[in-house]
Write an enzyme that holds these catalytic residues in place. Sequence first.
Site, PDB file in Angstrom:
ATOM      1  N   GLY A   1       0.830  -1.194   0.000  1.00  0.00           N
ATOM      2  CA  GLY A   1       0.000   0.000   0.000  1.00  0.00           C
ATOM      3  C   GLY A   1       0.862   1.239   0.000  1.00  0.00           C
ATOM      4  O   GLY A   1       0.648   2.179  -0.760  1.00  0.00           O
ATOM      5  N   ALA A   2       1.872   1.228   0.877  1.00  0.00           N
ATOM      6  CA  ALA A   2       2.793   2.348   1.005  1.00  0.00           C
ATOM      7  C   ALA A   2       4.019   1.854   1.753  1.00  0.00           C
ATOM      8  O   ALA A   2       3.996   0.774   2.338  1.00  0.00           O
ATOM      9  CB  ALA A   2       2.144   3.500   1.776  1.00  0.00           C
ATOM     10  N   MET A   3       5.097   2.633   1.708  1.00  0.00           N
ATOM     11  CA  MET A   3       6.326   2.195   2.367  1.00  0.00           C
ATOM     12  C   MET A   3       7.049   3.377   2.984  1.00  0.00           C
ATOM     13  O   MET A   3       7.260   4.407   2.332  1.00  0.00           O
ATOM     14  CB  MET A   3       7.231   1.492   1.332  1.00  0.00           C
ATOM     15  N   GLU A   4       7.469   3.183   4.238  1.00  0.00           N
ATOM     16  CA  GLU A   4       7.970   4.281   5.062  1.00  0.00           C
ATOM     17  C   GLU A   4       9.450   4.596   4.858  1.00  0.00           C
ATOM     18  O   GLU A   4      10.151   4.901   5.815  1.00  0.00           O
ATOM     19  CB  GLU A   4       7.714   3.948   6.533  1.00  0.00           C
ATOM     20  N   ASN A   5       9.955   4.568   3.617  1.00  0.00           N
ATOM     21  CA  ASN A   5      11.353   4.946   3.386  1.00  0.00           C
ATOM     22  C   ASN A   5      11.616   6.318   4.000  1.00  0.00           C
ATOM     23  O   ASN A   5      10.852   7.253   3.774  1.00  0.00           O
ATOM     24  CB  ASN A   5      11.627   5.016   1.883  1.00  0.00           C
TER      25      ASN A   5
ATOM     26  N   HIS B   1      -0.029   6.693   9.031  1.00  0.00           N
ATOM     27  CA  HIS B   1       0.690   5.454   9.368  1.00  0.00           C
ATOM     28  C   HIS B   1       2.167   5.580   8.967  1.00  0.00           C
ATOM     29  O   HIS B   1       3.066   5.332   9.772  1.00  0.00           O
ATOM     30  CB  HIS B   1       0.034   4.288   8.623  1.00  0.00           C
ATOM     31  N   GLU B   2       2.390   5.984   7.727  1.00  0.00           N
ATOM     32  CA  GLU B   2       3.777   6.058   7.242  1.00  0.00           C
ATOM     33  C   GLU B   2       4.578   7.103   8.008  1.00  0.00           C
ATOM     34  O   GLU B   2       5.751   6.898   8.336  1.00  0.00           O
ATOM     35  CB  GLU B   2       3.812   6.354   5.745  1.00  0.00           C
TER      36      GLU B   2
ATOM     37  N   HIS C   1       5.903   6.047  11.303  1.00  0.00           N
ATOM     38  CA  HIS C   1       7.110   5.223  11.178  1.00  0.00           C
ATOM     39  C   HIS C   1       8.401   6.048  11.133  1.00  0.00           C
ATOM     40  O   HIS C   1       9.481   5.493  11.372  1.00  0.00           O
ATOM     41  CB  HIS C   1       7.070   4.422   9.871  1.00  0.00           C
TER      42      HIS C   1
ATOM     43  N   GLU D   1       4.784  -2.399  12.994  1.00  0.00           N
ATOM     44  CA  GLU D   1       3.532  -2.215  12.271  1.00  0.00           C
ATOM     45  C   GLU D   1       2.336  -2.029  13.195  1.00  0.00           C
ATOM     46  O   GLU D   1       1.428  -1.254  12.904  1.00  0.00           O
ATOM     47  CB  GLU D   1       3.289  -3.402  11.329  1.00  0.00           C
TER      48      GLU D   1
END
Length: 912
Positions: free
Chosen positions: A333-337, A369-370, A373, A392
């Site tokens: 869905g998405a990624m917290e880079n 959410h991201e 993180h 998570e």
Amino acid sequence: MNPSSAWEITSTRALPTPTTSYRGADADDVSDREGAAEWRLGCASADVTDCCSGTSANATWSEVTLPAVSDNPYRLQRTVVPERYELVLEPDLASATFAGTVVIELSVAEADEEIVLNAIELDITSVSVDGDDVAFTLQPDLERIVVHRAVAPGRSVLRFGFTGTLNDKLRGWYRSTYTDSDGDEHVIAATQMQATDCRRGFPCFDEPDFKAVFDVTLVVEPELLAVSNGAEVSRSVRDDGKHVVRFAETMPMSTYLVAFVVGPLEVTEPVMVPRLGGGDIPLRIVHLPGKAHLTAFGLDVGAFALGWYQDYYGIAYPTDKCDMLALPDFAAGAMENLGCITYRENLLLVDTTTSTQAEQQVLADVVTHELAHMWFGDLVTMSWWNGIWLNEAFATFMEVACCDAYRPDWKRWAAFSLERSVAFETDALVATRSVEFPVEAPDDCQGMFDVLTYQKGGALLRMLQQYLGEEQFQRGVQRYLTTHAYGNTETSDLWDAIESVNPGTPVRRLMDSWIWQPGFPLIGARLEGDTLVLSQQRFAFDEEGLGDAAATLFVVPLHVRNGADEMKVLIEADELRLQLLHPDQPVVVNAGAHGFVRVAYDEALRSRLTGGAITSLSVVERYSLVDDAWNALVAGRLGAPELLEFLEGFGDERDLAVWQAIGIALRGLGRLVEGDARTAFQGRVSALTGPALASLGWEPADGEDDLTGKLRGLLVSTHSILGNDIAAQQRCREIVVTPAGVHPELVAAATNVVAAVGDETDYERYVQQWQQAATPQEQLRYLYALAEFPSAELVLRTCALAMSDQVRTQNAPFVLNRCIANRDHGEQAWAFVRQHWTEANERFPESTIIYMVDSVKLLTTDAVSADVQSFFAEHAIPQSGKTLSQVLERQRVNTALRVRQSSRIAASLLSS
Ligand SMILES: [Zn+2]
């Protein structure tokens, strides 16, 4: 208001006291696999009729000792540690290849004969150590490269030259494409490194506790946009005209957070968000050309969240800038880079004038959410993948908290009940797993990205927060982040930090009982004179399948309300007795519904909560009452006719969350009836939903809040589809034909209704509207609606469409999932997927295969149920083995439910 001293408490059999910090489930559980880097797809589809019976029993606190790092073939040694990477990468988008060099500054702790790190799917062209060319060996099975050069304690510099391919599997450094309005295709090179795919982009020490500084340079065609974790700090032009773009060094961070994206993209002007302690954080959205008009909402949520988190954590945003990228192809869905967060388009870009509350909320959820993180995950990181659940779970918990602060009118914590129920459904299976469990191989950590990690984990943190108090919990989180900034942790470090600021509360013991044991308790509540007796036993749809695990005990924090008084209790044994202050008044056992438990009241207590007294319950308490009743049916504790009568008592209900629970139960019951009984059932549903819809009206009132509009949409679709109301269906058709000026919630509801009763003409119109959609939300709405049509032929057309190049591989598995969930033609869709199994596995991202088929649990005729079970006995989904066993168990539970109840409810419907 908390007269705890007046409540007399006694308890019996006590819990075993954990003695070590590392506890796990049985070794069988270790084989868990699954999911995508961010589990947030598939969850909200509430068509969860289901359940089944079980297999692998494993439940008590058996201890598992993790192998030491040195004994695990998948772990690198700690003799050599990377401190800084200098990375130069040059992608060629036209040929989908890249070339690069990486210089790694090492700190050598102990002399060693060789240097071992991770690399896979790369052509290594040169290797040198301290300037000398050296030999190397690739170990593809272990995804490693061994550099044959002895090193002595001190410092060394390792250098690699390499080339690679921008793959189409949406992992590592991969190729994403889009077609512009002139029909020309364009390529974007994007990254997704979590969990263990950074090694596909460049050789590296690819484990989360090898934190290092990353200095990234991208060499790109001048017309392309290039972004990475740090802000751009310099740009020069090479002789061949290419731009050499260098980015600021990162803070020390894990390899799974590295990101670099290159493509014909546009970027918004930065929004300057005040940084705690001074200065600004520039926040931007990167998007496909021409989509700038869809960025305002994402920027607004992002700016709010950056401010809110700095306040909550008491720590400034940990890096120099914040870019959020909307990518056309993205497996998760998405990624917290760090500082370079990637999203699916529909989770970042939206038009608030045409989208529903649900479509906006999921976007706000994912952005919050991201951003959560950036501190919890990026600044402080788990030592190894067994800790990913906490990463998570915490972000899930914080997303709700932050979203609740952003839009209090959305009542985000009430909505969280629905998400928690999804976790309950899985956790009621014998094949569930403990939240935390040992992880050895990279495949095992894929299995952590599931509903138990996100939704159950988040719910457990909510339970702890409500038991401690919000401020006490927050202070514990601040202590944890401050103590471990830039470092790595074990789960127990968080409990210890929270406990240290809450002396006297057994935080670690309490949480250990929840995270190291699978399942959750059913709290029995009965009256003995003036005494309330609370008991616990593990809840399962298939109680017999639990075996000895049925006796699992949890440390259960609960709020109990009696009349106007409320108190906190901790059930630490199999029974707790409370002397009631007001023995004749209602008792709410899980007041606020924060405890991760289900409740079974005895008849006397239940009768005090239903009828007129129901209005004394809060929204989430009423929600839980309905949700508990539905699950009691699945578990064989309640009959279908009795559940329907119970639901019919909610005709005066006007709250969205409660109606959502009613809707889930009605859909479940609706799958048990056919023929005349189905017609009779539709009449009963129509009689229940009709008055509620009439009192709300079809026309939104001026200034109406979002949730009222959403409730109207829910009632319209329930009344029209489950209630089969012809007049309502006709009205929906008018809306679909002429949507201009109609409220988005009604348009979305009508879209589903018309699909559910539509013909080929409607289908053709939907295909066209999907292709011409103006926003990512509309596009998905029409695409997914293609799975709802009531004709086998049209459902199969949708299946074929999903298998074609017209549907992105990130979406196709979810389309097929919906086809299998089709009320009347799911069996044909299953046959299609079965037939195309190999092709689907080759084309779709690995992590999404399980989502493609998890709706088979809804197929409950004997023949198809047997077919599904035998098919998967032969066709494993290795990356999602545990989840598959849960899906299959749920199918058996659902099949048993149909056998047990369908003739009973038919007889009841036809006799009344
Ligand atoms: Zn996350």
